[in-house]
Design an enzyme around this catalytic site. Structure first.
Site, mmCIF file in Angstrom:
data_model
loop_
_atom_site.group_PDB
_atom_site.id
_atom_site.type_symbol
_atom_site.label_atom_id
_atom_site.label_comp_id
_atom_site.label_asym_id
_atom_site.label_seq_id
_atom_site.Cartn_x
_atom_site.Cartn_y
_atom_site.Cartn_z
ATOM 1 N N ASP A 101 0.847 -1.190 0.000
ATOM 2 C CA ASP A 101 0.000 0.000 0.000
ATOM 3 C C ASP A 101 0.883 1.240 0.000
ATOM 4 O O ASP A 101 2.070 1.171 -0.326
ATOM 5 C CB ASP A 101 -0.910 -0.028 1.240
ATOM 6 N N HIS A 121 -3.881 6.444 2.697
ATOM 7 C CA HIS A 121 -4.537 5.180 2.350
ATOM 8 C C HIS A 121 -3.963 4.015 3.143
ATOM 9 O O HIS A 121 -4.704 3.197 3.703
ATOM 10 C CB HIS A 121 -4.398 4.921 0.847
ATOM 11 N N SER A 164 -11.056 -1.056 -1.296
ATOM 12 C CA SER A 164 -9.835 -1.049 -0.485
ATOM 13 C C SER A 164 -10.131 -1.315 0.981
ATOM 14 O O SER A 164 -9.322 -1.919 1.686
ATOM 15 C CB SER A 164 -9.144 0.316 -0.577
#
Length: 450
Positions: free
Chosen positions: A211, A242, A397
């Site tokens: 990520d 994120h 996600s």
């Protein structure tokens, strides 16, 4: 011609933001990227041609009515600049040195400009040198069974068919553009009901994630040790929002929400570079390096909340890890129900995860297709945010970590022997949604810890 010079500093996304803020409301934007307006841009880009044309017409109307003359001239200049100029995004290292540049191809695919990857061999190197290519890196990836050449070609050889003709057959079969991958977070609208995440186990399982970087200083990780490694050149700016959200879902500890596997040991591979507050990306070679590193750490479950193009090198890496009994979980994608399959989720060896809300309704922008295997809660789930905050995030996600956590817990607690047994066990823990049996929207159904 000053208008054109100014326009060359605009990207397609920044132009959209400038113009669409005139006509779109600003409600409940996610912070899953380092700037909260990015999900709006993602939604605009995912619409069908019909909707996009309607938006463009509204933009034209509002430009005429609401923009001063100087901005109208800027708009006219921007739309006449060639796409490859508008979409060039340089990535800078230390001392503002340009390390590489992202460009967008005609089909919307993002790549590093004139860069390619191929399985290394002496013959391939000789051919590339004769073509005048610049050899940028030679990376040995022992755990995935390959050594990869990264090279940049002269403009006249920047063509896949031409390069394949020049390379030896075996190496030509592995040729891939240096693709760029995206995270899969999206807008959390204010009118969406919030969904509580379910805890899967208190067992000290081991999970890997690929990520953005994780903000390990976030209070949610105060009692956790996250083993983090980045795969970017020194000096490249890295986003954290994120990755922090995904890690927060997996192991974060906070009084305002419940994490999935709070006692897990988390290995985090950071591969995303940051252009600015609105744009980020992850190149293919760092993705391959991250998979290789996590395999070396003997991680059994790897979460990938990212999507991009399929290619021979990524496919080979996925197959090699599957052969080593490593389970790969990936976000199905947020490009909409009519979008083509995204990778790595669409590989057979990977569990593709879609997102639903607290009522089991499918996330409106989730990709659909026969590759979807499970659904999990991914709409308005609370997790860690950047800058020490906690809040709600949405997207496939956010759903993928739930399946990664479930797989790690079920594998450990039931002493299962291999990936196939884990996938079978997960199928026994679903609530069937949609069409009876497996379908292209929900896969086998909603995975639940209850």
């Amino acid at each position: 011609m000053m208008t054109i010079k100014l326009a060359r500093h605009f990207t397609k996304r920044s132009l959209l933001f400038t113009l669409l803020t005139l006509i779109l409301p600003t409600t409940g934007f996610s912070q899953v990227l380092d700037n909260p307006v990015q999900p709006v841009l993602q939604d605009v880009q995912r619409t069908t041609d019909r909707v996009r044309n309607q938006v463009q017409q509204r933009v034209q109307d509002n430009v005429q009515q609401r923009l001063p003359e100087t901005l109208q001239n800027l708009h006219q200049g921007v739309v006449t600049v060639a796409n490859d100029t508008m979409n060039r995004l340089p990535v800078l290292g230390a001392n503002n040195q340009e390390l590489f540049t992202e460009v967008t191809l005609d089909d919307g695919t993002r790549v590093l400009e004139r860069e390619w990857l191929v399985v290394a061999s002496a013959e391939a190197e000789q051919v590339l040198q004769k073509l005048g290519s610049e050899l940028l890196a030679k990376q040995e990836l022992g755990a995935v069974g390959m050594t990869v050449l990264r090279f940049k070609v002269p403009a006249e050889f920047n063509d896949e068919e031409l390069l394949r003709r020049e390379l030896p057959d075996a190496e030509a079969a592995s040729l891939a553009r240096h693709y760029v991958y995206d995270t899969q977070g999206s807008a959390a609208t204010a009118d969406t009901e919030q969904a509580a995440q379910q805890r899967w186990c208190e067992t000290p399982v081991t999970i890997g994630m690929i990520d953005t970087a994780v903000d390990t200083a976030h209070p949610a990780f105060a009692s956790h040790t996250i083993v983090q490694k980045d795969f970017l050149a020194n000096g490249i700016a890295q986003p954290t929002a994120h990755g922090t959200a995904v890690a927060g879902l997996l192991v974060g500890s906070h009084e305002d929400y419940m994490s999935l596997v709070p006692q897990a040991k988390l290995y985090s591979a950071a591969i995303f570079h940051r252009h600015n507050a609105l744009q980020q990306g992850a190149a293919l070679l760092p993705l391959l390096e991250a998979l290789n590193w996590l395999a070396e750490q003997q991680v059994r479950v790897i979460n990938m909340s990212l999507t991009g193009p399929g290619n021979p090198l990524l496919e080979q890496a996925v197959k090699r890890l599957s052969e080593q009994n490593i389970l790969l979980v990936a976000a199905a994608g947020n490009d909409g129900p009519a979008a083509p399959a995204s990778y790595p989720a669409a590989y057979d060896e990977v569990i593709a995860v879609t997102a639903v809300d607290g009522h089991g309704a499918i996330y409106r922008w989730a990709n659909q297709g026969e590759f979807v295997e499970f659904a999990a809660r991914g709409v308005q789930v609370k997790t860690a945010r950047r800058d020490g905050q906690v809040g709600y995030e949405t997207g496939t996600s956010m759903a993928a970590p739930a399946v990664s956590a479930a797989a790690a817990c079920i594998w450990h607690e039931n002493k299962l022997q291999n990936v196939a047994e884990v996938r079978q066990a997960l199928q026994q823990r679903v609530i069937d949604l949609g069409t009876k049996g497996r379908d292209s929207v929900f896969g086998f159904g909603l995975l639940t810890a209850e």
